[in-house]
Design an enzyme around this catalytic site. Structure first.
Site, PDB file in Angstrom:
ATOM      1  N   GLY A  70     -10.423  11.546  -6.287  1.00 64.90           N
ATOM      2  CA  GLY A  70      -9.195  12.184  -6.770  1.00 64.90           C
ATOM      3  C   GLY A  70      -8.958  13.609  -6.327  1.00 64.90           C
ATOM      4  CB  THR A  71     -10.054  16.070  -4.316  1.00 67.44           C
ATOM      5  OG1 THR A  71      -9.652  17.245  -3.590  1.00 67.44           O
ATOM      6  CG2 THR A  71     -11.177  15.381  -3.581  1.00 67.44           C
ATOM      7  CE1 TYR A 131      -5.678  28.961 -15.516  1.00 70.44           C
ATOM      8  CE2 TYR A 131      -4.375  30.976 -15.532  1.00 70.44           C
ATOM      9  CZ  TYR A 131      -4.953  29.928 -14.837  1.00 70.44           C
ATOM     10  OH  TYR A 131      -4.804  29.840 -13.479  1.00 70.44           O
ATOM     11  CG  ASN A 170     -10.971  18.426 -11.854  1.00 67.32           C
ATOM     12  OD1 ASN A 170     -10.272  18.717 -10.879  1.00 67.32           O
ATOM     13  ND2 ASN A 170     -11.261  17.180 -12.176  1.00 67.32           N
ATOM     14  NE  ARG A 210      -2.304  23.380 -18.713  1.00 62.19           N
ATOM     15  CZ  ARG A 210      -1.097  23.709 -19.204  1.00 62.19           C
ATOM     16  NH1 ARG A 210      -0.544  24.856 -18.934  1.00 62.19           N
ATOM     17  NH2 ARG A 210      -0.440  22.876 -19.991  1.00 62.19           N
ATOM     18  CG  HIS A 212     -11.618  25.677  -7.777  1.00 64.04           C
ATOM     19  ND1 HIS A 212     -10.817  24.663  -7.317  1.00 64.04           N
ATOM     20  CD2 HIS A 212     -12.169  26.238  -6.663  1.00 64.04           C
ATOM     21  CE1 HIS A 212     -10.876  24.599  -5.996  1.00 64.04           C
ATOM     22  NE2 HIS A 212     -11.692  25.537  -5.576  1.00 64.04           N
TER      23      HIS A 212
HETATM   24  P1  OAD Z   1      -4.462  17.690  -5.996  1.00 63.63           P
HETATM   25  O1  OAD Z   1      -3.368  17.667  -7.002  1.00 63.63           O
HETATM   26  O2  OAD Z   1      -4.230  18.432  -4.735  1.00 63.63           O
HETATM   27  O3  OAD Z   1      -4.836  16.204  -5.594  1.00 63.63           O
HETATM   28  C1  OAD Z   1      -4.994  15.216  -6.578  1.00 63.63           C
HETATM   29  C2  OAD Z   1      -5.405  13.940  -5.892  1.00 63.63           C
HETATM   30  O4  OAD Z   1      -5.646  12.986  -6.915  1.00 63.63           O
HETATM   31  C3  OAD Z   1      -4.338  13.341  -4.950  1.00 63.63           C
HETATM   32  O5  OAD Z   1      -4.946  13.002  -3.715  1.00 63.63           O
HETATM   33  C4  OAD Z   1      -3.862  12.096  -5.696  1.00 63.63           C
HETATM   34  O6  OAD Z   1      -3.557  11.028  -4.818  1.00 63.63           O
HETATM   35  C5  OAD Z   1      -5.091  11.749  -6.509  1.00 63.63           C
HETATM   36  N1  OAD Z   1      -4.839  10.973  -7.749  1.00 63.63           N
HETATM   37  C6  OAD Z   1      -3.761  10.965  -8.548  1.00 63.63           C
HETATM   38  N2  OAD Z   1      -3.946  10.130  -9.581  1.00 63.63           N
HETATM   39  C7  OAD Z   1      -5.199   9.607  -9.442  1.00 63.63           C
HETATM   40  C8  OAD Z   1      -5.988   8.681 -10.197  1.00 63.63           C
HETATM   41  N3  OAD Z   1      -5.546   8.121 -11.325  1.00 63.63           N
HETATM   42  N4  OAD Z   1      -7.235   8.386  -9.732  1.00 63.63           N
HETATM   43  C9  OAD Z   1      -7.712   8.948  -8.586  1.00 63.63           C
HETATM   44  N5  OAD Z   1      -7.010   9.810  -7.844  1.00 63.63           N
HETATM   45  C10 OAD Z   1      -5.773  10.143  -8.257  1.00 63.63           C
HETATM   46  O7  OAD Z   1      -5.766  18.217  -6.758  1.00 63.63           O
HETATM   47  P2  OAD Z   1      -7.117  18.817  -6.154  1.00 63.63           P
HETATM   48  O8  OAD Z   1      -7.454  18.198  -4.838  1.00 63.63           O
HETATM   49  O9  OAD Z   1      -8.118  18.765  -7.241  1.00 63.63           O
HETATM   50  O10 OAD Z   1      -7.455  25.022  -7.593  1.00 63.63           O
HETATM   51  O11 OAD Z   1      -6.678  20.324  -5.929  1.00 63.63           O
HETATM   52  C11 OAD Z   1      -7.629  21.230  -5.448  1.00 63.63           C
HETATM   53  C12 OAD Z   1      -7.417  22.599  -6.070  1.00 63.63           C
HETATM   54  O12 OAD Z   1      -6.074  23.024  -5.869  1.00 63.63           O
HETATM   55  C13 OAD Z   1      -7.588  22.633  -7.565  1.00 63.63           C
HETATM   56  O13 OAD Z   1      -8.914  22.776  -7.969  1.00 63.63           O
HETATM   57  C14 OAD Z   1      -6.772  23.818  -7.963  1.00 63.63           C
HETATM   58  C15 OAD Z   1      -5.562  23.550  -7.103  1.00 63.63           C
HETATM   59  O14 OAD Z   1      -4.728  24.580  -6.879  1.00 63.63           O
HETATM   60  C16 OAD Z   1      -7.607  26.005  -8.487  1.00 63.63           C
HETATM   61  O15 OAD Z   1      -7.252  25.947  -9.642  1.00 63.63           O
HETATM   62  C17 OAD Z   1      -8.263  27.201  -7.914  1.00 63.63           C
END
Ligand code: OAD
Length: 229
Positions: free
Chosen positions: A170-171, A53, A87, A56, A104
């Site tokens: 972007g999730t 961290y 994020n 990061r 988170h």
């Molecule tokens: P993910 O890595 O699971 O998903 C990222 C998403 O962003 C995917 O659907 C990609 O297609 C999309 N993506 C990639 N590049 C992009 C761009 N330029 N513009 C828009 N979208 C794009 O990340 P999260 O869904 O945020 O938890 O993950 C959820 C949680 O899992 C996080 O908060 C973290 C992780 O483990 C903790 O740290 C507790």
């Protein structure tokens, strides 16, 4: 004023140079999530977790908000905007958005490892073994790890319940309970999902899927919504 709730994930920060989670084989900056994002990992090797961290946090001092973070701030001219982010970076804050709820946790904060309410702002500084809270307990990152409660989830659900418009950016919508927030939106709520790999979502009413990167998709949607209103 109409209420817009924006739910963001790692994808919104990708174009700022911060890696997403699931686009890199389940590894987070070359570490397994179990090693660096679980209470077990912390018990097993706290030095490694702090180092991870610290890196990061240092990275955060080297990145800047992109066009997507910046565009969201303009929505505030005509809408009551609430951002809910998964994020742990502070790029929404850096871009000037006013109302941001971190689900988170936040890299720039640490907390006592024995009292969750003792939270401290540390900016981009590193913490080491031996750095303690005012009660003498080791400090840890103020991050919600896998297997831990998400303290802000109820307040987030209440925000989504009041949304006229919900924008999801972007999730991968695979990590619960955050992924379930979408289902708290009222029936009349217009929904937009911006993600180059977005699924079809045919079971969700009033949803528009925008298969674009956040850096281009978000400014376009913001312009459209500002023109409509
Ligand atoms: P993910 O890595 O699971 O998903 C990222 C998403 O962003 C995917 O659907 C990609 O297609 C999309 N993506 C990639 N590049 C992009 C761009 N330029 N513009 C828009 N979208 C794009 O990340 P999260 O869904 O945020 O938890 O993950 C959820 C949680 O899992 C996080 O908060 C973290 C992780 O483990 C903790 O740290 C507790």
């Amino acid at each position: 004023m109409k209420k817009i709730v924006v739910l963001t994930g790692a994808g919104i920060s990708a174009e700022s140079g911060i890696k997403t989670f699931r686009d890199s084989d389940g590894l987070w900056e070359n570490h397994s999530i179990v090693e660096v994002a679980t209470p077990e990992g912390w018990r097993r090797n706290p030095e490694l977790v702090l180092k991870f961290y610290n890196e990061r946090r240092k990275q955060l001092s080297e990145v800047v908000p992109n066009e997507a973070h910046k565009a969201l701030q303009y929505l505030e001219k005509r809408f009551d905007v609430q951002i809910i982010t998964q994020n742990v970076d502070n790029l929404h804050e850096q871009a000037g958005s006013s109302n941001i709820l971190h689900l988170h946790g936040l890299l720039t904060q640490v907390r006592s490892s024995t009292d969750d309410f003792l939270v401290y702002d540390i900016g981009n500084k590193a913490i080491e073994i031996g750095d303690v809270c005012e009660k003498g307990s080791q400090l840890r990152p103020h991050i919600v790890w896998f297997g831990e409660q998400v303290p802000n989830i109820e307040i987030a659900a209440k925000m989504v319940e009041k949304a006229d418009i919900l924008i999801i950016i972007g999730t991968s919508l695979v990590v619960y309970p955050a992924a379930g927030l979408l289902h708290f939106a009222p029936k009349y709520c217009r929904k937009f999902l911006i993600d180059p790999n977005a699924p079809t979502m045919s079971h969700i009413e009033h949803i528009t899927i925008i298969k674009e990167k956040a850096g281009t998709g978000v400014p376009k949607l913001v312009e459209q919504l500002l023109n409509e209103n």
